[in-house]
Write a protein that holds these residues in place. Structure first.
Motif, PDB file in Angstrom:
ATOM      1  N   ILE A 259       0.851  -1.200   0.000  1.00 34.85           N
ATOM      2  CA  ILE A 259       0.000   0.000   0.000  1.00 34.85           C
ATOM      3  C   ILE A 259       0.883   1.245   0.000  1.00 34.85           C
ATOM      4  O   ILE A 259       1.777   1.372   0.846  1.00 34.85           O
ATOM      5  CB  ILE A 259      -0.923   0.018   1.243  1.00 34.85           C
ATOM      6  CG1 ILE A 259      -1.879  -1.172   1.220  1.00 34.85           C
ATOM      7  CG2 ILE A 259      -1.718   1.322   1.301  1.00 34.85           C
ATOM      8  CD1 ILE A 259      -2.732  -1.282   2.470  1.00 34.85           C
ATOM      9  N   PRO A 260       0.672   2.195  -0.918  1.00 30.09           N
ATOM     10  CA  PRO A 260       1.447   3.439  -0.906  1.00 30.09           C
ATOM     11  C   PRO A 260       1.300   4.154   0.437  1.00 30.09           C
ATOM     12  O   PRO A 260       0.219   4.173   1.039  1.00 30.09           O
ATOM     13  CB  PRO A 260       0.814   4.254  -2.044  1.00 30.09           C
ATOM     14  CG  PRO A 260       0.254   3.223  -2.974  1.00 30.09           C
ATOM     15  CD  PRO A 260      -0.233   2.116  -2.089  1.00 30.09           C
ATOM     16  N   SER A 261       2.384   4.730   0.922  1.00 24.74           N
ATOM     17  CA  SER A 261       2.402   5.336   2.261  1.00 24.74           C
ATOM     18  C   SER A 261       1.355   6.423   2.430  1.00 24.74           C
ATOM     19  O   SER A 261       0.879   6.665   3.541  1.00 24.74           O
ATOM     20  CB  SER A 261       3.795   5.893   2.554  1.00 24.74           C
ATOM     21  OG  SER A 261       4.165   6.847   1.568  1.00 24.74           O
ATOM     22  N   SER A 262       0.979   7.096   1.350  1.00 20.80           N
ATOM     23  CA  SER A 262      -0.004   8.181   1.447  1.00 20.80           C
ATOM     24  C   SER A 262      -1.357   7.679   1.939  1.00 20.80           C
ATOM     25  O   SER A 262      -2.129   8.423   2.559  1.00 20.80           O
ATOM     26  CB  SER A 262      -0.183   8.865   0.089  1.00 20.80           C
ATOM     27  OG  SER A 262      -0.595   7.930  -0.896  1.00 20.80           O
ATOM     28  N   TYR A 263      -1.672   6.420   1.679  1.00 22.33           N
ATOM     29  CA  TYR A 263      -2.950   5.854   2.108  1.00 22.33           C
ATOM     30  C   TYR A 263      -2.933   5.496   3.592  1.00 22.33           C
ATOM     31  O   TYR A 263      -3.986   5.354   4.213  1.00 22.33           O
ATOM     32  CB  TYR A 263      -3.276   4.599   1.294  1.00 22.33           C
ATOM     33  CG  TYR A 263      -3.696   4.877  -0.128  1.00 22.33           C
ATOM     34  CD1 TYR A 263      -5.044   5.005  -0.464  1.00 22.33           C
ATOM     35  CD2 TYR A 263      -2.758   5.009  -1.138  1.00 22.33           C
ATOM     36  CE1 TYR A 263      -5.431   5.250  -1.770  1.00 22.33           C
ATOM     37  CE2 TYR A 263      -3.129   5.254  -2.452  1.00 22.33           C
ATOM     38  CZ  TYR A 263      -4.463   5.387  -2.759  1.00 22.33           C
ATOM     39  OH  TYR A 263      -4.845   5.642  -4.057  1.00 22.33           O
ATOM     40  N   ILE A 264      -1.733   5.327   4.145  1.00 28.51           N
ATOM     41  CA  ILE A 264      -1.612   4.930   5.545  1.00 28.51           C
ATOM     42  C   ILE A 264      -1.442   6.139   6.458  1.00 28.51           C
ATOM     43  O   ILE A 264      -1.585   6.040   7.674  1.00 28.51           O
ATOM     44  CB  ILE A 264      -0.409   3.969   5.720  1.00 28.51           C
ATOM     45  CG1 ILE A 264      -0.526   2.813   4.734  1.00 28.51           C
ATOM     46  CG2 ILE A 264      -0.326   3.426   7.137  1.00 28.51           C
ATOM     47  CD1 ILE A 264       0.676   1.886   4.742  1.00 28.51           C
ATOM     48  N   SER A 265      -1.156   7.291   5.878  1.00 26.80           N
ATOM     49  CA  SER A 265      -0.847   8.483   6.681  1.00 26.80           C
ATOM     50  C   SER A 265      -1.970   8.872   7.636  1.00 26.80           C
ATOM     51  O   SER A 265      -1.719   9.444   8.700  1.00 26.80           O
ATOM     52  CB  SER A 265      -0.519   9.665   5.759  1.00 26.80           C
ATOM     53  OG  SER A 265      -1.621   9.952   4.906  1.00 26.80           O
ATOM     54  N   LYS A 266      -3.219   8.539   7.263  1.00 25.97           N
ATOM     55  CA  LYS A 266      -4.369   8.868   8.113  1.00 25.97           C
ATOM     56  C   LYS A 266      -4.765   7.701   9.021  1.00 25.97           C
ATOM     57  O   LYS A 266      -5.794   7.755   9.691  1.00 25.97           O
ATOM     58  CB  LYS A 266      -5.561   9.275   7.243  1.00 25.97           C
ATOM     59  CG  LYS A 266      -5.324  10.554   6.447  1.00 25.97           C
ATOM     60  CD  LYS A 266      -6.549  10.907   5.623  1.00 25.97           C
ATOM     61  CE  LYS A 266      -6.312  12.173   4.797  1.00 25.97           C
ATOM     62  NZ  LYS A 266      -7.500  12.518   3.968  1.00 25.97           N
ATOM     63  N   GLY A 267      -3.943   6.677   9.047  1.00 27.00           N
ATOM     64  CA  GLY A 267      -4.231   5.516   9.882  1.00 27.00           C
ATOM     65  C   GLY A 267      -4.867   4.395   9.080  1.00 27.00           C
ATOM     66  O   GLY A 267      -5.156   4.527   7.892  1.00 27.00           O
ATOM     67  N   TRP A 268      -5.087   3.266   9.761  1.00 21.65           N
ATOM     68  CA  TRP A 268      -5.608   2.069   9.094  1.00 21.65           C
ATOM     69  C   TRP A 268      -7.133   2.005   9.058  1.00 21.65           C
ATOM     70  O   TRP A 268      -7.704   1.172   8.350  1.00 21.65           O
ATOM     71  CB  TRP A 268      -5.072   0.835   9.805  1.00 21.65           C
ATOM     72  CG  TRP A 268      -3.608   0.626   9.588  1.00 21.65           C
ATOM     73  CD1 TRP A 268      -2.588   0.973  10.430  1.00 21.65           C
ATOM     74  CD2 TRP A 268      -2.984   0.047   8.441  1.00 21.65           C
ATOM     75  NE1 TRP A 268      -1.362   0.656   9.886  1.00 21.65           N
ATOM     76  CE2 TRP A 268      -1.585   0.076   8.657  1.00 21.65           C
ATOM     77  CE3 TRP A 268      -3.469  -0.495   7.244  1.00 21.65           C
ATOM     78  CZ2 TRP A 268      -0.681  -0.414   7.723  1.00 21.65           C
ATOM     79  CZ3 TRP A 268      -2.559  -0.987   6.320  1.00 21.65           C
ATOM     80  CH2 TRP A 268      -1.186  -0.946   6.556  1.00 21.65           C
ATOM     81  N   GLY A 269      -7.806   2.873   9.793  1.00 22.01           N
ATOM     82  CA  GLY A 269      -9.260   2.770   9.928  1.00 22.01           C
ATOM     83  C   GLY A 269     -10.058   2.957   8.668  1.00 22.01           C
ATOM     84  O   GLY A 269     -11.223   2.551   8.605  1.00 22.01           O
ATOM     85  N   SER A 270      -9.487   3.556   7.633  1.00 23.96           N
ATOM     86  CA  SER A 270     -10.242   3.821   6.402  1.00 23.96           C
ATOM     87  C   SER A 270      -9.706   3.051   5.195  1.00 23.96           C
ATOM     88  O   SER A 270     -10.097   3.320   4.064  1.00 23.96           O
ATOM     89  CB  SER A 270     -10.215   5.323   6.092  1.00 23.96           C
ATOM     90  OG  SER A 270      -8.876   5.773   5.927  1.00 23.96           O
ATOM     91  N   ILE A 271      -8.828   2.105   5.430  1.00 29.10           N
ATOM     92  CA  ILE A 271      -8.224   1.367   4.318  1.00 29.10           C
ATOM     93  C   ILE A 271      -9.269   0.638   3.474  1.00 29.10           C
ATOM     94  O   ILE A 271      -9.191   0.602   2.248  1.00 29.10           O
ATOM     95  CB  ILE A 271      -7.170   0.358   4.840  1.00 29.10           C
ATOM     96  CG1 ILE A 271      -5.938   1.102   5.356  1.00 29.10           C
ATOM     97  CG2 ILE A 271      -6.780  -0.636   3.758  1.00 29.10           C
ATOM     98  CD1 ILE A 271      -5.188   1.882   4.288  1.00 29.10           C
ATOM     99  N   SER A 272     -10.269   0.042   4.123  1.00 32.69           N
ATOM    100  CA  SER A 272     -11.279  -0.707   3.362  1.00 32.69           C
ATOM    101  C   SER A 272     -12.111   0.207   2.474  1.00 32.69           C
ATOM    102  O   SER A 272     -12.665  -0.246   1.464  1.00 32.69           O
ATOM    103  CB  SER A 272     -12.192  -1.495   4.308  1.00 32.69           C
ATOM    104  OG  SER A 272     -12.909  -0.624   5.169  1.00 32.69           O
ATOM    105  N   ASP A 273     -12.214   1.501   2.822  1.00 31.41           N
ATOM    106  CA  ASP A 273     -12.932   2.445   1.962  1.00 31.41           C
ATOM    107  C   ASP A 273     -12.138   2.752   0.699  1.00 31.41           C
ATOM    108  O   ASP A 273     -12.703   2.993  -0.366  1.00 31.41           O
ATOM    109  CB  ASP A 273     -13.211   3.743   2.720  1.00 31.41           C
ATOM    110  CG  ASP A 273     -14.144   3.543   3.905  1.00 31.41           C
ATOM    111  OD1 ASP A 273     -14.986   2.626   3.826  1.00 31.41           O
ATOM    112  OD2 ASP A 273     -14.013   4.272   4.898  1.00 31.41           O
ATOM    113  N   SER A 274     -10.826   2.751   0.831  1.00 32.65           N
ATOM    114  CA  SER A 274      -9.961   3.044  -0.314  1.00 32.65           C
ATOM    115  C   SER A 274      -9.729   1.820  -1.193  1.00 32.65           C
ATOM    116  O   SER A 274      -9.419   1.955  -2.380  1.00 32.65           O
ATOM    117  CB  SER A 274      -8.604   3.570   0.179  1.00 32.65           C
ATOM    118  OG  SER A 274      -8.757   4.727   0.970  1.00 32.65           O
ATOM    119  N   PHE A 275      -9.875   0.623  -0.597  1.00 25.01           N
ATOM    120  CA  PHE A 275      -9.624  -0.617  -1.334  1.00 25.01           C
ATOM    121  C   PHE A 275     -10.821  -1.548  -1.172  1.00 25.01           C
ATOM    122  O   PHE A 275     -10.755  -2.549  -0.460  1.00 25.01           O
ATOM    123  CB  PHE A 275      -8.345  -1.280  -0.822  1.00 25.01           C
ATOM    124  CG  PHE A 275      -7.101  -0.460  -1.021  1.00 25.01           C
ATOM    125  CD1 PHE A 275      -6.377  -0.534  -2.197  1.00 25.01           C
ATOM    126  CD2 PHE A 275      -6.676   0.419  -0.032  1.00 25.01           C
ATOM    127  CE1 PHE A 275      -5.241   0.238  -2.388  1.00 25.01           C
ATOM    128  CE2 PHE A 275      -5.540   1.195  -0.204  1.00 25.01           C
ATOM    129  CZ  PHE A 275      -4.819   1.104  -1.391  1.00 25.01           C
TER     130      PHE A 275
END
Length: 538
Positions: A259-275
């Motif tokens: 996962i590109p670091s920019s997607y993790i900068s806000k934490g893991w709580g929204s990863i499923s929304d992005s992917f």
């Protein structure tokens, strides 16, 4: 040789069992769980896969003994009925039918959801809910599975063999490609376990972890036709679980690392929304267009293959449920020409359609399916230990050493997984079980069934278990009122499980009570099972 299995053809090899087990395990779980597990547990979700694999491995060992000793179609339903009578048999059958029929639905939903990457009109929103057209596509897919099973097991087996081979190519390519782009910094930059142990536990139940593992039934169902069951059944179960654990851990690790670091900068709580479509989306972001296309193709094939297997398995479970007297006798009919339990297959198809209403996403249904599946497996430790006490004369081609220790541990872990699914799921799933169980008992009393009191006494522990689990879930911190702290909730579940376990093990039916039923069903099933999946495929 066991007199109950002497009519079966011993033609199934270890490799055959492995292919069936892996084919049933690899469905939609690995395709959609990675982002949900990351959102719930962060990088520590890798531990969720390890814990889930260990839990299923314990249950698998217990099913080895049951499957080899009592090799019947729909055994997952029959074992509790043999050990504790019709009340437990009815409740086990009920939760198993809910589990398996909804599993078929969720596989069709997953296939449609991934297909929306190419055909956006199939999904109504980013959550993956189906449009009307999307639901029609799901219904057509379910109808296709139904037809393949209706025409006979030969057609079913041929299609399943082709789909099973394709299932293993794509995950391997994904792991290789994503590990190439992986960064170790992703595992620590936003915290390895940002949501603590609760996140790891919750991911097992609601992230799709335990759902992805539960493909043991087809292996156990084939026990009557296995060459050297003492060796082949445990090797196949252990081999499937260990291999799938390795693949799942590598898939999760490769997803997190790439996962590109920019997607993790806000934490893991929204990863499923992005992917929403994890491996497809990450492949596009990394510029691996050919892999994204291959993922979509596999995402349609893999869930369809697993759904096809469970369309077959569920009809057999309904058949066994009806055979032991816990369900309408009409569903115990087998078509002589095709060897298919046609009424049970029609009911399976109808239920699988029902679970797609009102057009839910994979994420919305996964918690219910996972809990129902786990409950359908969870009673095996009690049945196995109880049958050791009441039916020691039964030949056990596979004898599990350490049953007295492994069995209660397995039941406690299974209970924790159900608890982790949350109050909303536990309350209605177990509450409905209690309600329908009471209706069943009352109907038997009205019908003046003189055996109902014996069966009720033998099955009282299950009512105690369900009631205790509901109370603890309501008081706990997984969607409940948080009266209990996290540790107190886990401890309370363990206490409820252990009390129920020891009551259940010591209140099994006597050999005289259930021996006739075991013999009766074994003989009735023999002709049907000789036409089953494995015999046809070889």
């Amino acid at each position: 040789m066991n007199k109950h299995s002497k009519n079966f053809k011993k033609s199934l090899s270890l490799l055959d069992l492995m292919m069936i087990g892996l084919g049933s395990i690899f469905g939609s779980g690995w395709l959609l769980a990675a982002s949900h597990v990351s959102t719930i547990a962060g990088p520590a979700g890798i531990l969720s896969w390890v814990i889930g694999g260990f839990a299923v491995l314990l249950l698998g060992f217990i099913f080895c003994e049951l499957g080899a000793a009592l090799p019947h179609a729909g055994g997952v339903v029959s074992y509790p009925a043999y050990s504790h009578g019709s009340v437990v048999g009815f409740l086990t059958g009920l939760i198993t039918i809910i589990a398996y029929s909804s599993l078929i639905s969720i596989e069709a939903i997953a296939a449609r959801q991934y297909a929306s990457a190419w055909f956006p009109f199939l999904s109504a929103n980013s959550a993956g809910d189906a449009t009307v057209i999307g639901w029609i596509v799901q219904a057509i897919l379910l109808a296709g599975m139904f037809y393949l099973n209706l025409v006979g097991v030969k057609a079913f087996a041929k299609v399943n063999n082709i789909l099973s081979i394709f299932k293993f190519i794509v995950p391997t390519l994904i792991i290789i490609c994503l590990l190439y782009f992986s960064s170790s910094a992703n595992f620590t930059s936003a915290g390895f376990a940002p949501f603590g142990s609760k996140g790891i536990e919750e991911a097992i139940s609601t992230g799709g972890v335990i759902f992805a593992y539960l493909g043991l039934t087809p292996i156990v169902a084939a026990a009557a036709e296995v060459k050297n069951p003492q060796r082949s059944i445990p090797y196949a179960l252990v081999g499937c679980i260990v291999l799938s654990t390795i693949i799942y851990v590598l898939l999760q690790a490769s997803f997190i690392g790439s996962i590109p670091s920019s997607y993790i900068s806000k934490g893991w709580g929204s990863i499923s929304d992005s992917f929403v479509l994890p491996f497809h989306d990450i492949a596009l972001i990394l510029g691996i267009g050919w892999l994204a296309k291959l993922v979509v193709i596999d995402a349609i094939i893999s869930p369809s293959g697993t759904g096809n297997i469970y369309m077959n398995t569920t009809s057999r479970v309904i058949f066994a449920w009806a055979k032991d007297g816990s369900f309408f006798n009409k569903f115990a009919h087998v078509d002589e020409k095709s060897g298919v339990p046609t009424p049970a297959l029609w009911l399976t198809f109808a239920l699988s359609l029902f679970w797609t209403l009102p057009f839910p996403s994979w994420k919305a249904l996964i918690g219910v399916v996972s809990s129902a599946l786990m409950l359908s497996y969870a009673l095996a430790p009690i049945s196995a230990a109880s049958l050791r006490k009441t039916s020691g004369q039964i030949e056990r081609p596979f004898y599990l050493k350490g049953m007295g220790i492994l069995s209660p541990i397995a039941f406690v872990i299974a209970s924790l997984i159900v608890y982790w699914s949350g109050w909303q799921t536990v309350s209605w799933l177990l509450g409905s079980q209690l309600l329908l169980g009471c209706i069943y008992v009352i109907s038997k009393m009205i019908a003046k069934d003189t055996t109902i009191f014996i069966n009720l006494k033998s099955g009282a522990w299950l009512m105690i278990y369900y009631t205790g689990m509901i109370i603890v879930s309501a008081m706990g911190d997984f969607g409940g009122w948080e009266v209990f702290s996290h540790i107190e909730g886990l401890s309370a579940v363990a206490v409820v499980a252990l009390i129920s376990y020891f009551i259940g093990v010591n209140t099994g039916l006597s050999p005289v009570t259930h021996e006739h039923e075991v013999e009766h069903q074994s003989l009735e099933l023999s002709n049907f099972q000789e036409k089953e999946l494995i015999d046809a495929s070889v």
